[in-house]
Every structure is written in C-alpha cells, then in structure tokens.
Motif scaffolding. Structure first.
Motif, short mmCIF file in Angstrom:
data_model
loop_
_atom_site.label_atom_id
_atom_site.label_comp_id
_atom_site.label_asym_id
_atom_site.label_seq_id
_atom_site.Cartn_x
_atom_site.Cartn_y
_atom_site.Cartn_z
N ARG A 134 -0.59 6.16 7.96
CA ARG A 134 0.20 5.07 7.39
C ARG A 134 0.59 4.09 8.48
O ARG A 134 0.98 4.46 9.58
CB ARG A 134 1.46 5.64 6.74
CG ARG A 134 2.27 4.58 6.01
CD ARG A 134 3.51 5.20 5.36
NE ARG A 134 4.26 4.20 4.63
CZ ARG A 134 5.16 3.40 5.18
NH1 ARG A 134 5.41 3.52 6.47
NH2 ARG A 134 5.80 2.51 4.45
N CYS A 156 0.85 -1.20 0.00
CA CYS A 156 0.00 0.00 0.00
C CYS A 156 0.88 1.24 0.00
O CYS A 156 1.98 1.25 0.57
CB CYS A 156 -0.91 0.03 1.24
SG CYS A 156 -2.25 -1.15 1.15
N ARG A 157 0.36 2.29 -0.63
CA ARG A 157 1.04 3.58 -0.60
C ARG A 157 -0.01 4.69 -0.53
O ARG A 157 -1.16 4.50 -0.90
CB ARG A 157 1.94 3.77 -1.82
CG ARG A 157 1.19 3.75 -3.14
CD ARG A 157 2.15 3.95 -4.30
NE ARG A 157 1.49 3.84 -5.59
CZ ARG A 157 0.84 4.83 -6.18
NH1 ARG A 157 0.77 6.01 -5.59
NH2 ARG A 157 0.27 4.67 -7.36
N ARG A 158 0.44 5.84 -0.06
CA ARG A 158 -0.45 7.00 0.08
C ARG A 158 -0.71 7.62 -1.28
O ARG A 158 0.20 7.72 -2.11
CB ARG A 158 0.19 8.04 1.01
CG ARG A 158 -0.79 9.12 1.49
CD ARG A 158 -1.75 8.55 2.50
NE ARG A 158 -2.43 9.60 3.27
CZ ARG A 158 -3.55 10.18 2.92
NH1 ARG A 158 -4.15 9.84 1.80
NH2 ARG A 158 -4.10 11.09 3.69
N SER A 210 -0.61 -1.26 -4.84
CA SER A 210 0.29 -1.32 -6.00
C SER A 210 1.02 -2.65 -6.02
O SER A 210 1.17 -3.34 -4.99
CB SER A 210 1.30 -0.17 -5.95
OG SER A 210 0.65 1.07 -5.92
N ASP A 263 6.59 9.11 8.78
CA ASP A 263 7.08 7.73 8.68
C ASP A 263 8.16 7.42 9.70
O ASP A 263 8.92 6.46 9.54
CB ASP A 263 7.60 7.43 7.27
CG ASP A 263 6.48 7.40 6.27
OD1 ASP A 263 6.78 7.51 5.09
OD2 ASP A 263 5.32 7.26 6.68
N TRP A 312 1.27 -1.68 5.85
CA TRP A 312 1.15 -1.30 4.44
C TRP A 312 2.26 -1.91 3.59
O TRP A 312 2.06 -2.20 2.42
CB TRP A 312 1.18 0.23 4.30
CG TRP A 312 -0.07 0.89 4.74
CD1 TRP A 312 -1.05 0.37 5.51
CD2 TRP A 312 -0.47 2.23 4.45
NE1 TRP A 312 -2.05 1.28 5.72
CE2 TRP A 312 -1.73 2.44 5.08
CE3 TRP A 312 0.09 3.28 3.73
CZ2 TRP A 312 -2.40 3.64 5.01
CZ3 TRP A 312 -0.59 4.49 3.65
CH2 TRP A 312 -1.82 4.67 4.28
N ASP A 313 3.44 -2.05 4.18
CA ASP A 313 4.58 -2.57 3.43
C ASP A 313 5.07 -3.89 4.02
O ASP A 313 6.26 -4.22 3.93
CB ASP A 313 5.72 -1.53 3.44
CG ASP A 313 6.78 -1.85 2.39
OD1 ASP A 313 6.42 -2.44 1.36
OD2 ASP A 313 7.96 -1.53 2.62
#
Length: 708
Positions: free
Chosen positions: A186, A119-121, A137, A371, A190-191
């Motif tokens: 975030r 996931c990304r913003r 993505s 972050d 997400w990553d």
C-alpha cells in the motif's frame, strides 16, 4: 494476524472458451497480427518476449495496447501491474477517460481523478489477493455516476492471456514488466487527495458532471457512457492518435472493428454491468458527446493534469508538485497537511523547492503492511572546511540500487522502466549558515573563480565519496541478493522437477480416468441395452397377458352360453387377468361336477343299452357309446316290445288255447280302431301280468300302436 498473501500460488492454468475467443474477435482485439498470444499448458504466466499478461475481462472493458498515458501514469504512481486491478477497476478508468474526452472535452485529469477515486486493498481477513488485489473505488463524498457494476466477476482470474507490448514510440516500457509473485504494498498515493489549488481548478469540471447528471430530460448515466464507448469501437484505455472529442465515426483511425450488432452490444453491456435481462439497454446517450461533427466550443479550456510518468517523475522541477501525499495513518502519527500533496493541475508552473530533497513517488510512497508511517530521516554529512555545503541523502529503500551523484542539480535521469524507477541519489544543496567574520582579503579569495572551482570540485568529491561508500554497501547487498536468488533458483529447479513428476502422475491418473470413463460408457451402453430389452419384454408380457385375458373371457362367455349359468366373484382382485382366471376356475368346477354326474348316470344306463359290452374306462369313451348314429332309445323300446310279444305268446300258450298264429302275425288285417279297442280291453289284465313278472310300469299311457 496479517492475511496470507497467495502470491504465485494464486495462478492456475488459463481456461479461455470459444465464446471468449468469438467475443474478442467481434471486438477487433485479435484481428491485428500477433496482437494476442494464448497460453498453452502452463499454469503460471511466462509471457514471450514483447508480450505482457492481461485478462479477457480487462480487454472487453476497454484495454488495448499501447496503453493510454493516463493508465500508464496510474500504474506507476500506484505501484501496480495490470493483473493487480480488478475488471471493475479497469471499467472505472475506461468510463472516466470517456467522460473526460467525450463529454467534458478535456484530457483525462489527474486532479479530477483524485477528487473522485481512491485505491483500497482487496481480499478477505485470511487471504490477501495478488490477482485483482487492488480495487479502485468511488469516494463517498464524490458526486459521481452510479455505474451499476456487478459485485463479483466470476472466473475472471482464470481467463488470462498475453497481449503484445507496444511502446508507441516511447523509450520506456509501455506496460510494467510482469511479476506474478510481487507483493502489493500500500502506498500513500492510493488515497491522495486534491490540493486546494487542484480543487479550485477542477470546480468547473465537477459542476459540469453535476449538470450532466441532473439536467431534466438529458440525464447522463454511467450505463450510457459504457454503451457509447462500446458502440464507437474505440478502446478508451488505448493510446490513440486523436482524443474522443475528435472522433470521426465509422472512418475513425482508432476504431478496432465495425459496429456491433444490437444483440451482441446488449449482451456485452449486461456482461460487464449488473443489469439483468429485464433491464432496458439505452440505444444512445441523452447528451450528445463531443466529436468531429460536434466540435468543442471556441476557447474551450483543456486543463492538463496527468499523473507523473516514469520518465518525468524524477525531474526535480516537478517532483514536489507531482509526488503523492501520505495516506492517513490509523494511528494518527501526523496530519496529512504536514506532507507534500500529490500533484497539481498545472505541473509545469510548479516552482522548484531547493530546501527539500527530491521525492520519488514510486519508492518513497511505500507504507508498511499495517499502514504505519515513518518520517524520512536525513543523513547529514560533516561540514568540510572547503565549502559551506551539506550533503543530504534520502532514506534508502531496501532492494534499491543507488546512482552516482548529479553534477547538475537541475538535470534529471529517467528510470529504466515503470517497475524499476529512478534510484535514490545524493545531491548537494547550499544551506545558509552563520556569517563568518572574514577579512577583505578572504572575501576576495572566496570570489576568485579558481577557488570557486576548487570548492565545486570538493563538493563533488564529497558526493562521489558518499556514492562510493553506498556503492560498496549496495555491492554487498547485491552479492547477498545473488546468493539468495541462487538458492531460490535451486529451489525453483527442485519445484520444477517435482511439478514435472506431478504432471506425469497426473497424466497417468488422467489416462486411468479415461479408461475408467470408457468402461463406464460401456456399462452405460449395456445398461441402456438391458433397459431396452426389459422394456420390450414387459411390453410383450403385457400383450401376452392381454391375450390370455381375452381367451379366458371368451371361454367364460362360451360356458355361460352353453350352461345358461353366469357367476359373479365374491371378492374380485381388481385385476383383469386374475379375475378372468377366477371366473374360469368357477366355470371349470361347475363343469367337473356336471361331468361327474353325467358319468354316474351313463354308467347306470350302460348295461341296459349295451348288455353284452364292458363299460369303457374313460368318460369320453362312455359318452361316445351313447352318441352313435342309431337311436338307442328306439332300439331299447324295440327290444322291450319283442320281450313283450314273446311274453304274450308265452302267456297264451300257458292258457292252453288253440290259436292260429299265422293270423295273429298278420297284423295288417287288423284295423287300427279294432287294435286300440283290444289293447284297451286287455289293459286290466296287462297290469296283473306285469305285476306277476315283477314290473311296475309308469303312469305314462302305452302306445296305441306298436312302433316299427
């Protein structure tokens, strides 16, 4: 400078067209009673009881209620709501579930998902979107399908509606409750990347994906997967009775509608992808998907790996195995390997870790806006004299509510909803300490069941005391929050009144605009009438000019025919009407000159022909005098002859000759030959007589016989 978060200001009035309604009807989404509720005039979603906010572009990409457990887990782990995901992200999830169930023959695999997606913003340098603020993505290192998604889905944020919430027998909410103003934070999940164990367990699935992509003559593409789930009329993101590898065709219980027409299917595929009208749409998949007619092979493994759900994420037996790892920090404060990973392919086999505090993937995975990561702090309570225990509490996240300490560490209490996860709680864990030198009596005392109960009760008392202290703090925070909410409510009421006033003003402006539009329409009609009248006038004028030109041309021809004189213009105007008028002017000038000359001649002749009359004033009357029924020339000649005879008689009388005039008057007795000879003999003397009376005759010979 951080990007501005639009929040609730990003919402506006829903604009759903008849084309959208017809498409939802064809897809079978609106056929179920009360499945969909459309907004009326509100510009900010206010879903009725039992409904959630969704979008037309989400529904046509495979979303239906009750939602699939895999999607529910993704929303929970990532801390998202449906409106946070873009349409392309929804389509990514639909393709992945269809790929797993229909072509890999397994349930949607969380470990495989982490190997492919992250996931990304979503936003710009100046604006952080709330609607569609998160994009799913494909990792650059993943060997996955080229789905050919559009770069942008125009206007999808304006086509929102309400879908009926269906729990499908679950105690928890199936879809997170709507909060349009909640900021997107975030999270480490997400990553999240797959662990070595997960990578090993999913190698066969990745190999199968590579085989589906590269088998010559049987290549599978992302477009073929999209066409398959659209043709099957099964929504991939819906919680279904059977997976797609048990799909039975037209009679399947999970189908929403009948087959789509070919033109509607191709139009829908081009709508949700980047294919143009020139690109061909595959009619079927080159790889036969698993179904009831193409069953899975015997002993086909089904690797179960789902993202943690709200009701099972709080379990201490699986918390460490399912919790997501932290995302890479741009400041490199610590390595990824220093933190727990975010799930395994077999969560039921993960052993509990008694030395670590329980991990909540929804709350403890929040990362600050820049972050940065912070290492959780541990609050260590003072060691009591009654037990060898430590009271450990996880760091408290702002806005959470605490729960009482657990009496049984192995028991778990599910949170109230995906958006209200299990609050942090204190727990007791036995920690190894240096061995005390105790006597045998002391050892016996410690082994006494009553002493053990007292130690357990003491440990619980310490936990309850800690809970009471935190409860007081939470109560104070709740009071502050209630005051804040009251202020916000007052502000909201003022904003509502202002919005109503603005709405009244806008309605007045709209009425005025309608009146102006009616006036403009009336002016448009009058202008059209004037244009039509002008066009008719121009046509009539052109016809009139053409008729005048024809008349002028006719008059010119008549003039040429009568006068035998044809003229040419020296410098024509190249305009038929003006040239004809110029010729007419030339002809008129010629006619006027002829009339003047005729009038002068007739005036000079008038006294001779009409000696006793007065000359007329106009040329027309003068000309009429010379055009009687009698011959004026003959009459003049007769008069002249009379004068001549009288003069002859006078000359004879003057000569004193005796003449018998009775015989002279009888001219019938004279022969013509004799008369001619006499006239001929008298001519020499005639000239002398005429000269005497002052007349010079022309050389024209006299008539040989008097005219009668």
């Amino acid at each position: 400078m951080a990007a501005a978060d639009l929040g609730a200001a990003e919402w506006e009035r829903s604009k759903i067209t008849n084309q959208d309604l017809n498409l939802l009807k064809k897809l079978g989404i609106t056929t179920k009673p009360k499945a969909v509720c459309f907004p009326s005039e509100e510009s900010y979603p206010a879903p009725p009881m039992g409904y959630r906010v969704s979008f037309v572009d989400h529904l046509i990409r495979g979303l239906s209620t009750p939602i699939h457990p895999f999607l529910r887990g993704l929303l929970y782990v990532y801390g998202l709501q449906l409106h946070h995901l873009t349409p392309n992200s929804i389509l990514h999830i639909s393709i992945f579930i269809t790929l797993c169930e229909a072509f890999l023959g397994v349930s949607p695999n969380w470990a495989l998902w982490k190997r492919i997606f992250f996931c990304r913003r979503n936003g710009s340098p100046n604006v952080a979107y709330n609607i569609g603020g998160v994009v799913i993505s494909i990792r650059s290192t993943a060997d996955y399908f080229d789905v050919k998604l559009p770069d942008s889905v125009q206007g999808w944020r304006k086509r929102w509606l309400y879908i009926r919430e269906e729990n499908d027998g679950c105690l928890e909410d199936n879809i997170p409750p709507f909060d349009g103003a909640e900021k997107i934070l975030r999270r480490r999940s997400w990553d999240a990347e797959a662990t070595e164990e997960e990578r090993t367990s999913t190698e066969s699935l990745m190999a199968r994906i590579h085989e589906l992509q590269n088998t010559r003559g049987k290549e599978l593409s992302g477009i073929q997967i999209i066409v398959y789930f659209l043709k099957s009329r099964v929504q991939p993101l819906q919680a279904r009775k059977f997976p797609l590898w048990k799909y039975t065709g037209n009679e399947d219980v999970d189908r929403l509608s009948v087959d789509l027409e070919v033109k509607d299917l191709e139009k829908l595929v081009r709508k949700i992808t980047s294919l143009s009208k020139k690109d061909a749409i595959p009619s079927s998949c080159r790889v036969k998907p698993y179904s009831a007619t193409h069953a899975l092979p015997k002993n086909h493994p089904n690797l179960v790996s789902l993202p943690p759900l709200p009701e099972d994420a709080a379990s201490e037996d699986t918390a460490s195995a399912q919790s997501p790892p932290p995302a890479d920090s741009p400041k490199n404060k610590r390595k990824r390997g220093d933190v727990e990973d975010s799930g395994t392919s077999k969560p039921e086999e993960a052993a509990p870790l008694p030395q670590k505090a329980a991990y909540d993937p929804y709350l403890a995975s929040i990362i600050s806006s820049d972050d940065d990561e912070e290492t959780p702090a541990l609050d260590v309570a003072a060691r009591t004299s009654m037990s060898h225990t430590l009271v450990i509490s996880e760091p408290r996240v702002e806005g959470e509510e605490s729960s009482p300490p657990q009496q049984n560490i192995g028991a778990s209490t599910p949170p109230s909803s995906p958006r209200a996860p299990s609050p942090k709680r204190a727990r007791t864990e036995i920690v190894s300490e240096p061995t005390l030198q105790l006597s045998s009596s002391s050892n016996l005392l410690m082994e006494d069941p009553v002493i053990k109960d007292l130690l357990r009760i003491g440990a619980q008392f310490v936990g309850y005391r800690e809970y009471a202290n935190k409860t007081e703090e939470k109560l104070a925070e709740a009071n502050d929050r209630a005051n804040t909410l009251a202020q916000q409510l007052e502000q909201s009421e003022k904003a509502r009144k202002k919005a109503e006033s603005d709405a009244i003003d806008a309605r007045a402006e709209a009425d005025k605009a309608k009146a102006d539009a009616a006036g403009v329409e009336d002016l448009r009609k009058r202008l059209h009438t004037a244009e039509t009248s002008l066009s008719d006038h121009i046509a009539a004028q052109s016809a009139r000019e053409e008729a005048i030109r024809k008349r002028l041309t006719t008059q010119s021809r008549r003039f040429v025919a009568r006068t035998a004189q044809e003229f040419q213009l020296d410098e024509p105007a190249n305009d038929s009407l003006l040239d004809a008028l110029s010729l007419l002017e030339v002809h008129g000038s010629e006619a006027r000159e002829g009339i003047d000359q005729a009038k002068a001649g007739l005036s000079r002749l008038f006294p001779y022909f009409f000696p006793k009359k007065e000359e007329p004033a106009t040329f027309l009357d003068l000309a009429k005098c010379f055009n009687p029924s009698e011959d004026l020339g003959l009459r003049v000649r007769h008069e002249n002859m009379k004068v001549a005879v009288e003069n002859t008689v006078a000359l004879v009388a003057h000569s004193q000759q005796s003449i018998d005039w009775s015989k002279v008057g009888d001219t019938d007795q004279i022969e013509q030959s004799r008369w001619r000879s006499l006239i001929k003999a008298a001519k020499p003397n005639t000239r002398k007589i005429l000269a005497y009376i002052g007349i010079r005759p022309s050389s024209t010979p006299s008539s040989s016989k008097p005219e009668v």
